[in-house]
Design a protein around this motif. Structure first.
Motif, mmCIF file in Angstrom:
data_model
loop_
_atom_site.group_PDB
_atom_site.id
_atom_site.type_symbol
_atom_site.label_atom_id
_atom_site.label_comp_id
_atom_site.label_asym_id
_atom_site.label_seq_id
_atom_site.Cartn_x
_atom_site.Cartn_y
_atom_site.Cartn_z
ATOM 1 N N GLU A 270 1.578 -1.311 12.132
ATOM 2 C CA GLU A 270 0.810 -0.068 12.216
ATOM 3 C C GLU A 270 -0.395 -0.160 11.282
ATOM 4 N N VAL A 271 -1.586 0.007 11.845
ATOM 5 C CA VAL A 271 -2.800 -0.007 11.040
ATOM 6 C C VAL A 271 -3.030 1.404 10.515
ATOM 7 N N VAL A 272 -2.792 1.602 9.224
ATOM 8 C CA VAL A 272 -2.888 2.940 8.629
ATOM 9 C C VAL A 272 -4.240 3.185 7.976
ATOM 10 N N ALA B 159 -5.631 3.763 2.117
ATOM 11 C CA ALA B 159 -4.419 2.941 2.059
ATOM 12 C C ALA B 159 -3.371 3.569 1.156
ATOM 13 N N LYS B 160 -3.813 4.120 0.037
ATOM 14 C CA LYS B 160 -2.875 4.759 -0.897
ATOM 15 C C LYS B 160 -2.268 6.007 -0.286
ATOM 16 N N ALA B 161 -3.075 6.798 0.418
ATOM 17 C CA ALA B 161 -2.579 8.038 1.019
ATOM 18 C C ALA B 161 -1.542 7.762 2.105
ATOM 19 N N ALA C 242 -6.283 -4.507 -3.702
ATOM 20 C CA ALA C 242 -4.866 -4.762 -3.436
ATOM 21 C C ALA C 242 -4.056 -4.785 -4.730
ATOM 22 N N GLU C 243 -4.641 -5.329 -5.784
ATOM 23 C CA GLU C 243 -3.929 -5.374 -7.070
ATOM 24 C C GLU C 243 -3.686 -3.967 -7.611
ATOM 25 N N ARG C 244 -4.686 -3.102 -7.474
ATOM 26 C CA ARG C 244 -4.496 -1.728 -7.943
ATOM 27 C C ARG C 244 -3.471 -0.980 -7.095
ATOM 28 N N LEU C 245 -3.420 -1.306 -5.817
ATOM 29 C CA LEU C 245 -2.446 -0.663 -4.930
ATOM 30 C C LEU C 245 -1.054 -1.268 -5.083
#
Length: 465
Positions: free
Chosen positions: A341-343, A374-376, A392-395
């Motif tokens: 799923e592409v969010v 992406a975070k939401a 990506a590292e922060r997420l």
């Protein structure tokens, strides 16, 4: 049908896109003995050169008209004319492209008129092909600059069939390939091998697999590209049996080439995934007039087995993607085939191909938009270029590097994405990222009745009575 959300911010935060002059330069670098000349300040060219050198790790020939404060106000026509003379005289290139930057466009430069002035003033350099292209860096992205440059090169260098007397199909095994910017040198090598299995001779326009593939040469230094599509090949495109146009961004270039040469064209939005690879193979089989070789049939069966092996990891995986329009659409199709799923889908620029993308919505934005979206939506994996690694590292999620530029890994430009073999490797890479990254694991359960280790037991003081 995807809903397109356009930019509303007044500025870019952590920009995703690279500029149109970089895309135009990339298209130029796929031709032999070619050099791009950016009409702007020296900093514009230096910035582009840094991107190319870090991505390809090769010496990159680029020139600048070196506009300064005076020429920015009073006009820089002389910079273009004399710059073309200097390059033609000292480097003897086969092709020069004059690409505008934001500074030149804002100043009001007319590079097409400048090229005509150069031709009139220095007829001794008529043997050097010169193509002028408007590629302002305040709009578009690598993909649009690449497409605009390739379209102009075809317009200037490919003769009309009626004038040149070319006949489609005279070279029964030649197939023209308009290669989009999302195709890596590794992709082009793979496509060449694929077509040769059908006894076809591909002519890539342009061919960065020959000029930016990391091959050592005998020359210590060259002011122009070494390798790539010879400019002389442009006169032979009208003799080909067919043309493959790979990338929706090259639709206009493909239609122009078909109009000039009358050679039938096959259009592909991309070649990622099983369905798109099937379409490519069927087209090659039709063009060659022969059955699909057993070796390719085996590669298809291997991809099917890989899809079966990796669907446990990729099925229902929430993925965030940031890329230029063509590659974004291709990656969406690739992961959708696996049930992911592409969010979050972020594009560097708007393009017609995005409207048909198989995702709910696409935002035209930057890497800040990617991170927030992406975070939401609790993305579990990210696909993007090297600029997206910090996101990506922060997420706290794994990242698959794709696109341009890739500067924090070696050989990223040689990765193969297309066809059965390329798709198979991409699925392996995605699945391995999921397996090797701590990914929503179930926390261990500690029973309240379990005996604690000696060092964790509470020290109970003896009661005094």
């Amino acid at each position: 049908m995807a809903e397109i959300h356009k930019r509303k911010k007044a500025l870019s935060v952590n920009p995703l896109k690279a500029s149109q002059p970089i895309g135009g330069s990339l298209a130029t670098l796929g031709f032999d003995k070619a050099i791009p000349m950016l009409h702007g300040s020296q900093g514009c060219t230096a910035f582009a050169k840094v991107f190319f050198v870090r991505h390809f790790r090769e010496p990159i020939p680029l020139q600048s008209t070196a506009m300064d404060q005076g020429s920015s106000v009073m006009g820089a026509d002389e910079n273009v004319v004399e710059g073309l003379k200097a390059i033609a005289e000292k480097s003897n290139p086969a092709l020069i492209t004059v690409l505008t930057t934001g500074l030149a466009e804002t100043q009001g430069a007319d590079v097409h008129r400048n090229v005509r002035e150069f031709r009139a003033k220095y007829p001794e350099f008529d043997h050097v092909a010169v193509v002028a292209v408007n590629t302002p860096d305040f709009t578009g992205c690598v993909e649009t600059g690449y497409a605009a440059t390739l379209t102009e090169i075809i317009r200037v260098l490919v003769p009309d069939a009626a004038v040149a007397g070319t006949a489609p199909g005279k070279r029964k095994r030649q197939v023209n390939v308009l290669a989009g910017p999302m195709l890596t040198p590794g992709d082009l090598e793979s496509l060449r091998e694929l077509m040769e299995q059908f006894q076809l001779r591909p002519v890539f326009v342009p061919d960065i697999s020959d000029s930016l593939d990391g091959v050592l040469t005998d020359q210590d230094f060259s002011p122009v590209t070494i390798g790539g599509t010879p400019v002389s090949e442009m006169a032979t495109l009208g003799y080909a049996k067919a043309t493959l146009v790979i990338g929706a961004s090259l639709q206009k270039a493909g239609e122009l080439l078909q109009e000039k040469t009358q050679v039938p064209s096959y259009f592909f939005k991309h070649c990622y995934g099983l369905a798109a690879s099937d379409a490519l193979i069927c087209a090659l089989s039709e063009i060659a007039g022969q059955d699909v070789p057993e070796r390719i049939e085996r590669q298809r069966a291997q991809l099917q087995d890989t899809m079966l092996d990796t669907h446990f990891m990729l099925g229902q995986l929430r993925i965030a993607i940031a890329a230029d329009p063509d590659q974004l659409n291709a990656l969406i199709d690739l992961v959708n085939e696996m049930g992911s799923e592409v969010v979050a889908a972020i594009s560097a620029a708007n393009a017609p191909v995005l409207a048909d993308a198989k995702t709910a919505s696409i935002k035209i934005g930057d890497l800040e938009d990617l991170e927030l979206t992406a975070k939401a939506h609790k993305a579990q994996l990210l696909i993007g270029n090297s600029h997206a690694v910090a996101t990506a590292e922060r997420l706290g999620i794994p990242v698959l590097r794709a696109g341009f530029p890739l500067y924090d890994i070696i050989g990223g430009y040689q990765k193969t994405w297309i066809g059965y073999r390329g798709t198979r490797q991409a699925l392996f890479d995605l699945a391995n990222l999921v397996i090797n990254f701590a990914h929503e694991e179930i926390a261990p359960y500690h029973s309240v009745y379990a005996q604690k280790p000696e060092n964790e037991r509470q020290q109970v003081s003896p009661s005094c009575h």
